[in-house]
Design a protein around this motif. Structure first.
Motif, PDB file in Angstrom:
ATOM      1  N   THR A  35      12.702  -7.001  32.913  1.00  0.00           N
ATOM      2  CA  THR A  35      13.487  -6.741  32.100  1.00  0.00           C
ATOM      3  C   THR A  35      13.484  -5.253  31.524  1.00  0.00           C
ATOM      4  OG1 THR A  35      12.573  -8.784  31.153  1.00  0.00           O
ATOM      5  CG2 THR A  35      13.451  -7.607  29.338  1.00  0.00           C
ATOM      6  N   TYR A  36      12.649  -4.195  31.816  1.00  0.00           N
ATOM      7  CA  TYR A  36      12.686  -3.155  31.682  1.00  0.00           C
ATOM      8  C   TYR A  36      12.675  -1.941  32.768  1.00  0.00           C
ATOM      9  CZ  TYR A  36      12.025  -4.806  26.941  1.00  0.00           C
ATOM     10  OH  TYR A  36      12.005  -5.604  25.796  1.00  0.00           O
ATOM     11  N   LEU A  37      13.407  -0.914  32.657  1.00  0.00           N
ATOM     12  CA  LEU A  37      13.146   0.249  33.425  1.00  0.00           C
ATOM     13  C   LEU A  37      12.094   1.258  32.734  1.00  0.00           C
ATOM     14  CD1 LEU A  37      13.493   1.905  36.016  1.00  0.00           C
ATOM     15  CD2 LEU A  37      15.882   2.619  34.911  1.00  0.00           C
ATOM     16  N   THR A  38      10.876   1.637  33.072  1.00  0.00           N
ATOM     17  CA  THR A  38      10.077   2.354  32.340  1.00  0.00           C
ATOM     18  C   THR A  38      10.051   3.660  32.912  1.00  0.00           C
ATOM     19  OG1 THR A  38       8.874   0.369  31.623  1.00  0.00           O
ATOM     20  CG2 THR A  38       7.800   2.507  31.436  1.00  0.00           C
ATOM     21  N   PHE A  39       9.827   4.761  32.040  1.00  0.00           N
ATOM     22  CA  PHE A  39       9.869   5.987  32.357  1.00  0.00           C
ATOM     23  C   PHE A  39       8.651   6.816  31.918  1.00  0.00           C
ATOM     24  CE2 PHE A  39      14.301   5.246  32.171  1.00  0.00           C
ATOM     25  CZ  PHE A  39      14.815   5.805  33.666  1.00  0.00           C
ATOM     26  N   GLU A  40       7.683   7.330  32.804  1.00  0.00           N
ATOM     27  CA  GLU A  40       6.354   8.042  32.352  1.00  0.00           C
ATOM     28  C   GLU A  40       6.596   9.397  32.438  1.00  0.00           C
ATOM     29  OE1 GLU A  40       1.722   7.735  33.264  1.00  0.00           O
ATOM     30  OE2 GLU A  40       3.062   5.899  33.685  1.00  0.00           O
ATOM     31  N   THR A  41       6.194   9.954  31.537  1.00  0.00           N
ATOM     32  CA  THR A  41       6.289  11.696  31.463  1.00  0.00           C
ATOM     33  C   THR A  41       4.579  12.050  32.010  1.00  0.00           C
ATOM     34  OG1 THR A  41       5.811  11.653  29.139  1.00  0.00           O
ATOM     35  CG2 THR A  41       7.892  11.781  29.834  1.00  0.00           C
ATOM     36  N   THR A  42       4.866  13.508  32.183  1.00  0.00           N
ATOM     37  CA  THR A  42       3.457  14.096  32.487  1.00  0.00           C
ATOM     38  C   THR A  42       2.295  13.995  31.651  1.00  0.00           C
ATOM     39  OG1 THR A  42       4.403  16.117  32.002  1.00  0.00           O
ATOM     40  CG2 THR A  42       4.657  15.603  34.196  1.00  0.00           C
TER      41      THR A  42
END
Length: 127
Positions: A23-30
């Motif tokens: 359902t989702y595309l998740t972005f993780e930052t530093t």
């Protein structure tokens, strides 16, 4: 830069095939913050301008991205779902509308607002 562009082009090309069942595309930052974008709301194109990546209404600095992946639920962090503050903390809170404009308590009408206290940030809905 060419490798990054090639990687993003490959991701866009395989987005439909990889997103099946997710359902989702998740972005993780530093810094560990996560932002999830609903796959059904993804634009046809992903914009890459110099040092930023824009997908839907979200913009990320490429230097701050540590990873991106498909997920079955929203993993967005940074805004709590429940407002639990004492009256002193709430009295000194800062309020923003969804466009990022600072508003006073008197200016708040029906809608969604961001409340920033000394310890946390919350999303509230005025009905």
């Amino acid at each position: 830069m060419k490798k990054l562009f090639l990687f993003l082009t490959l991701m866009v090309g395989t987005l439909t095939a990889q997103a099946d069942g997710y359902t989702y595309l998740t972005f993780e930052t530093t810094d560990g913050a996560k932002t999830s974008v609903d796959v059904s709301s993804l634009p046809v194109t992903i914009n890459l301008d110099n040092s930023t990546l824009t997908i839907g209404s979200q913009t990320f600095a490429l230097a701050d991205l540590s990873k991106m992946y498909f997920s079955t639920q929203s993993e967005t962090t940074g805004i709590s779902e429940e407002l639990r503050v004492n009256s002193e903390e709430f009295a000194s809170a800062t309020f923003y509308d969804l466009q990022g404009h600072k508003v006073t308590k008197e200016q708040m009408k029906k809608g969604v607002y961001i409340v920033k206290t000394t310890s946390k940030t919350y999303k509230i809905v005025i009905r």
